[in-house]
Design a protein around this motif. Structure first.
Motif, mmCIF file in Angstrom:
data_model
loop_
_atom_site.group_PDB
_atom_site.id
_atom_site.type_symbol
_atom_site.label_atom_id
_atom_site.label_comp_id
_atom_site.label_asym_id
_atom_site.label_seq_id
_atom_site.Cartn_x
_atom_site.Cartn_y
_atom_site.Cartn_z
ATOM 1 N N GLN A 56 46.412 40.261 33.730
ATOM 2 C CA GLN A 56 45.476 41.453 33.618
ATOM 3 C C GLN A 56 45.152 41.549 32.135
ATOM 4 O O GLN A 56 44.542 42.750 31.788
ATOM 5 C CB GLN A 56 46.046 42.745 33.987
ATOM 6 C CG GLN A 56 46.340 42.570 36.037
ATOM 7 C CD GLN A 56 46.714 43.852 36.470
ATOM 8 O OE1 GLN A 56 47.077 44.804 35.844
ATOM 9 N NE2 GLN A 56 46.977 43.781 37.742
ATOM 10 N N LYS A 60 41.956 37.544 30.749
ATOM 11 C CA LYS A 60 41.930 37.285 32.034
ATOM 12 C C LYS A 60 40.751 38.139 32.744
ATOM 13 O O LYS A 60 40.016 37.594 33.773
ATOM 14 C CB LYS A 60 43.192 37.426 32.720
ATOM 15 C CG LYS A 60 44.028 36.546 32.253
ATOM 16 C CD LYS A 60 43.788 35.220 32.930
ATOM 17 C CE LYS A 60 45.233 34.085 32.728
ATOM 18 N NZ LYS A 60 44.791 32.982 33.105
ATOM 19 N N ARG A 61 40.351 39.424 32.450
ATOM 20 C CA ARG A 61 39.596 40.250 32.884
ATOM 21 C C ARG A 61 38.140 39.509 32.741
ATOM 22 O O ARG A 61 37.422 39.565 33.678
ATOM 23 C CB ARG A 61 39.439 41.768 32.499
ATOM 24 C CG ARG A 61 40.884 42.407 32.885
ATOM 25 C CD ARG A 61 40.990 43.650 32.290
ATOM 26 N NE ARG A 61 42.071 44.239 31.923
ATOM 27 C CZ ARG A 61 42.239 45.652 32.097
ATOM 28 N NH1 ARG A 61 41.207 46.493 32.072
ATOM 29 N NH2 ARG A 61 43.488 46.198 32.328
ATOM 30 N N CYS A 84 41.989 40.899 39.584
ATOM 31 C CA CYS A 84 43.274 40.402 38.642
ATOM 32 C C CYS A 84 44.643 40.713 39.313
ATOM 33 O O CYS A 84 44.834 41.922 39.351
ATOM 34 C CB CYS A 84 43.300 40.823 37.172
ATOM 35 S SG CYS A 84 41.724 40.350 36.163
ATOM 36 N N TYR A 85 45.327 39.658 39.455
ATOM 37 C CA TYR A 85 46.729 39.990 39.945
ATOM 38 C C TYR A 85 47.678 40.559 39.033
ATOM 39 O O TYR A 85 47.486 39.981 37.629
ATOM 40 C CB TYR A 85 47.349 38.753 40.584
ATOM 41 C CG TYR A 85 46.587 38.081 41.613
ATOM 42 C CD1 TYR A 85 46.717 38.395 42.916
ATOM 43 C CD2 TYR A 85 45.822 36.885 41.387
ATOM 44 C CE1 TYR A 85 46.150 37.795 44.129
ATOM 45 C CE2 TYR A 85 44.903 36.057 42.437
ATOM 46 C CZ TYR A 85 45.436 36.803 43.666
ATOM 47 O OH TYR A 85 44.501 35.959 44.761
ATOM 48 N N PRO A 86 48.618 41.250 39.185
ATOM 49 C CA PRO A 86 49.430 41.478 38.073
ATOM 50 C C PRO A 86 50.182 40.179 37.615
ATOM 51 O O PRO A 86 50.483 39.223 38.496
ATOM 52 C CB PRO A 86 50.454 42.382 38.687
ATOM 53 C CG PRO A 86 50.037 42.866 39.954
ATOM 54 C CD PRO A 86 49.238 41.891 40.577
ATOM 55 N N ASP A 87 50.895 40.216 36.500
ATOM 56 C CA ASP A 87 51.663 39.057 35.962
ATOM 57 C C ASP A 87 52.660 38.835 36.735
ATOM 58 O O ASP A 87 53.389 39.675 37.490
ATOM 59 C CB ASP A 87 52.079 39.477 34.462
ATOM 60 C CG ASP A 87 50.992 39.196 33.425
ATOM 61 O OD1 ASP A 87 50.342 37.894 33.453
ATOM 62 O OD2 ASP A 87 50.666 39.681 32.477
ATOM 63 N N PHE A 99 46.728 45.858 42.060
ATOM 64 C CA PHE A 99 45.644 45.184 41.527
ATOM 65 C C PHE A 99 44.851 45.792 40.662
ATOM 66 O O PHE A 99 44.896 47.278 40.554
ATOM 67 C CB PHE A 99 44.974 44.608 42.744
ATOM 68 C CG PHE A 99 45.607 43.657 43.623
ATOM 69 C CD1 PHE A 99 45.622 42.401 43.735
ATOM 70 C CD2 PHE A 99 46.392 44.510 44.740
ATOM 71 C CE1 PHE A 99 46.197 41.654 44.598
ATOM 72 C CE2 PHE A 99 47.006 43.677 45.609
ATOM 73 C CZ PHE A 99 46.879 42.097 45.556
ATOM 74 N N ILE A 100 44.016 45.095 39.889
ATOM 75 C CA ILE A 100 42.773 45.743 39.354
ATOM 76 C C ILE A 100 41.445 45.157 39.803
ATOM 77 O O ILE A 100 41.490 43.771 39.965
ATOM 78 C CB ILE A 100 42.913 46.049 37.632
ATOM 79 C CG1 ILE A 100 43.058 44.279 37.097
ATOM 80 C CG2 ILE A 100 44.098 46.685 37.242
ATOM 81 C CD1 ILE A 100 42.683 44.513 35.460
ATOM 82 N N TRP A 101 40.350 45.782 39.849
ATOM 83 C CA TRP A 101 39.068 45.040 40.238
ATOM 84 C C TRP A 101 38.092 45.669 39.766
ATOM 85 O O TRP A 101 37.914 46.783 39.342
ATOM 86 C CB TRP A 101 39.149 44.975 41.889
ATOM 87 C CG TRP A 101 39.053 46.226 42.212
ATOM 88 C CD1 TRP A 101 37.999 47.240 42.699
ATOM 89 C CD2 TRP A 101 40.523 46.985 43.020
ATOM 90 N NE1 TRP A 101 38.597 48.420 43.042
ATOM 91 C CE2 TRP A 101 39.779 48.182 43.483
ATOM 92 C CE3 TRP A 101 41.555 46.622 43.198
ATOM 93 C CZ2 TRP A 101 40.470 49.149 44.181
ATOM 94 C CZ3 TRP A 101 42.378 47.313 43.693
ATOM 95 C CH2 TRP A 101 42.088 48.853 44.348
ATOM 96 N N TRP A 113 36.891 49.088 35.554
ATOM 97 C CA TRP A 113 37.948 48.480 36.395
ATOM 98 C C TRP A 113 38.491 49.553 36.960
ATOM 99 O O TRP A 113 38.852 50.728 36.635
ATOM 100 C CB TRP A 113 38.889 47.822 35.363
ATOM 101 C CG TRP A 113 38.522 46.422 34.660
ATOM 102 C CD1 TRP A 113 37.947 46.382 33.633
ATOM 103 C CD2 TRP A 113 38.408 45.015 35.408
ATOM 104 N NE1 TRP A 113 37.538 44.800 33.426
ATOM 105 C CE2 TRP A 113 37.995 44.238 34.496
ATOM 106 C CE3 TRP A 113 39.035 44.863 36.813
ATOM 107 C CZ2 TRP A 113 37.743 42.989 34.784
ATOM 108 C CZ3 TRP A 113 38.980 43.510 36.970
ATOM 109 C CH2 TRP A 113 38.417 42.556 36.191
ATOM 110 N N SER A 115 42.271 50.395 39.623
ATOM 111 C CA SER A 115 43.400 49.845 40.082
ATOM 112 C C SER A 115 43.725 50.537 41.399
ATOM 113 O O SER A 115 43.375 51.645 41.998
ATOM 114 C CB SER A 115 44.431 50.134 38.969
ATOM 115 O OG SER A 115 44.519 51.630 38.895
#
Length: 569
Positions: A56, A60-61, A84-87, A99-101, A113, A115
């Motif tokens: 994230q 990556k975003r 984006c998946y968490p690390d 997640f964030i999207w 974004w 979450s």
């Protein structure tokens, strides 16, 4: 250190979890030109691309947004969601991940974004088609969201929700999975329409504080708090059931009983618990997405959305009028010389009736036609109120249909505080005394049995104020799509004894009338002639093709030829 999972592996797992939640999701879909979609979700006619990155960070975003926008430019999807998946996400941690999207539509230039957990992301993906501004996509999103909301409920909750709105169980569970699923979905659509109307009122309610409290009989001075909470705040409340119930109770001080009495009944149908609260929140989410993205909630768009959803929740053999057919029929029936369209009083004196109105498609088409002929009606609240309170009359036997008819007519002018609405819920069935009733067809012989909204005080009432609709008003225009399904569908919700009594009543009411043997649509043609003004009234009806071509329609053709100057198309 645990090895970092490859993004493609996460996509496969994510697609599986989305399928478990009812979405048609496939991972790593390859298209011609070696173009690949991380997760492809199909919702009705819409294709949604989910483009995901593992991590994230800002980089990556940016990659997720770039991939999502590329899928839109490549015409591989109608809408896209950058995720984006968490690390260090693993198969075990994925179901509980945060997640964030960001939803992308090809024109979004201001990244924002959001979450949330997997359930919230699933809801966002399901509702993405509604943000595309296309009624077919919006309908698919709304239908899918209502299905998901139903799946949150147990069988008891589905039954209570449906029975509160007089919706019967299906005779068999069928593909939907349970006997109460279709009825519960239709009940949640009632909640959705009430949320839509609530949202349309939000920007006006602060200036609409009531002087008198119309929840009281007779109305008393209003002393409560004002304004009611906005629809989106009710949706986001810790307890959305209580929040919507309290807001709608306040709005009822203004009036709007046809919209909010039934909505409140649905809210109060089940004991509150987390599953029912989540189902209400999902329903409100879906309703607000439609309101925000279908410009103006125009009749043709809203009608297509409602009918798409209702077709998946049909229980009584109804066939809904398409908006195209309704628009054409209204344009043919309401001519430029039918009225002085510049005269508000002349418009208010019109009487237009649909004795089998369903969700109000034909009445709304007539309203849109009047708006075309009298453009000043858009800004003249006197005309808007006259259309709602005086001009239009509709009857139907289904509670949820009359609720939606009242809601769509109310959306003609949501800030108009109408006190009367002539949408009558007529009783089809056998009463406690063992007497059969045939809905609005009873006008041919006696006053139909009229039913109140849930929670209404009167045993038989006009659905809004309780004032009796004692006789069918002579109509300038009867516009209708009469039911013409066979008894096996039309009476499917009744037990054998009730069905027998209904058929006996039909035979008695239509004895010696040639149209009776031609099916149920013939019966409504007889009713239409009874309602029409004797010399100047017009009938506009949608009939099956066999009425014009087959031997079985001969008596209908003779009847129409003997009673009307006929035009057809």
């Amino acid at each position: 250190m645990t090895p970092r999972e490859h993004e493609q592996t996460l996509n496969v797992w994510l697609a599986g979890l989305l399928r478990q939640r009812g979405l048609n999701a496939r991972p790593e879909v390859t298209h011609p030109g070696n173009l690949r979609v991380d997760v492809e979700v199909r919702i009705g006619p819409a294709v949604i691309a989910v483009e995901a990155e593992h991590g994230q960070t800002p980089a990556k975003r940016a990659e997720a947004i770039g991939d999502a926008d590329a899928r839109l430019m490549q015409k591989l999807a109608h809408g896209a969601v950058a995720v984006c998946y968490p690390d260090h996400t693993t198969e075990k941690s994925l179901p509980d991940a945060q997640f964030i999207w960001m939803v992308r539509d090809g024109v979004n230039a201001a990244p924002h974004w959001t979450s949330g957990d997997l359930d919230r992301l699933t809801s966002v993906i399901r509702l993405t088609p509604a943000q595309l501004g296309n009624p077919d996509y919006a309908a698919a999103a709304l239908s899918g969201s209502l299905d998901a909301a139903v799946n949150r409920l147990n069988d008891t909750q589905k039954r209570l929700l449906a029975q509160t709105l007089d919706l019967p169980a299906a005779k068999t569970s069928g593909r939907e999975g349970g006997q109460w699923n279709r009825a519960a979905k239709r009940a949640l659509l009632v909640l959705a329409t009430a949320v839509m109307f609530h949202s349309r009122l939000d920007s006006h309610l602060a200036d609409m504080r009531p002087d008198a409290d119309r929840r009281e009989h007779p109305p008393a001075d209003f002393t409560g708090p004002w304004p009611p909470a906005m629809a989106h705040l009710c949706r986001d409340a810790h307890d959305p059931i209580a929040a919507f119930r309290d807001a709608w109770n306040l709005i009822l001080a203004l009036d709007y009983k046809p919209i909010f009495e039934t909505g409140r009944a649905a809210l109060q149908s089940c004991p509150p618990d987390p599953a029912f609260a989540d189902a209400v929140r999902d329903t409100a989410d879906a309703a607000l997405a439609v309101v925000q993205n279908i410009a103006g909630l125009r009749h043709d768009l809203l009608g297509r959305i409602f009918h798409t959803v209702l077709d998946t929740a049909r229980y009584d053999g109804s066939f809904y009028t398409t908006t195209a057919a309704a628009t054409l029929l209204a344009a043919l029936a309401l001519r430029e010389d039918a009225c002085d369209w510049q005269d508000a009083a002349a418009i208010a004196n019109l009487r237009i009736t649909d004795p089998a109105c369903g969700t109000g498609t034909l009445l709304m088409a007539a309203a849109e036609r009047i708006r075309d002929l009298a453009p000043q009606s858009d800004v003249d609240e006197t005309i808007a109120r006259a259309l709602i309170e005086n001009v239009f009359t509709g009857y139907d036997v289904n509670l949820t249909a009359t609720h939606m008819a009242a809601t769509t007519l109310g959306l003609l002018s949501p800030t108009t505080q109408f006190r009367n609405m002539k949408i009558g819920r007529t009783f089809l069935g056998v009463d406690d005394a063992g007497e059969a009733h045939l809905g609005s067809l009873e006008f041919l012989d006696r006053q139909p049995m009229l039913m109140p909204w849930p929670g209404g005080a009167q045993a038989a009432a006009q659905v809004d104020t309780g004032e009796g609709m004692a006789a069918a008003e002579p109509a300038d225009l009867v516009i209708m799509n009469p039911p013409f399904t066979r008894d096996s569908l039309r009476h499917d919700q009744f037990d054998a004894a009730t069905e027998r009594k209904i058929k006996e009543r039909e035979k008695a009411l239509f004895a010696n009338k040639p149209t009776y043997m031609a099916g149920n649509s013939g019966a409504f043609l007889v009713l239409a002639e009874y309602i029409c003004k004797p010399e100047s009234g017009a009938l506009a009806a949608i009939l099956p093709l066999v009425a014009a071509t087959d031997v079985s329609g001969l008596e209908i053709r003779r009847y129409l030829a003997g009673h009307y100057h006929n035009h057809w198309c």
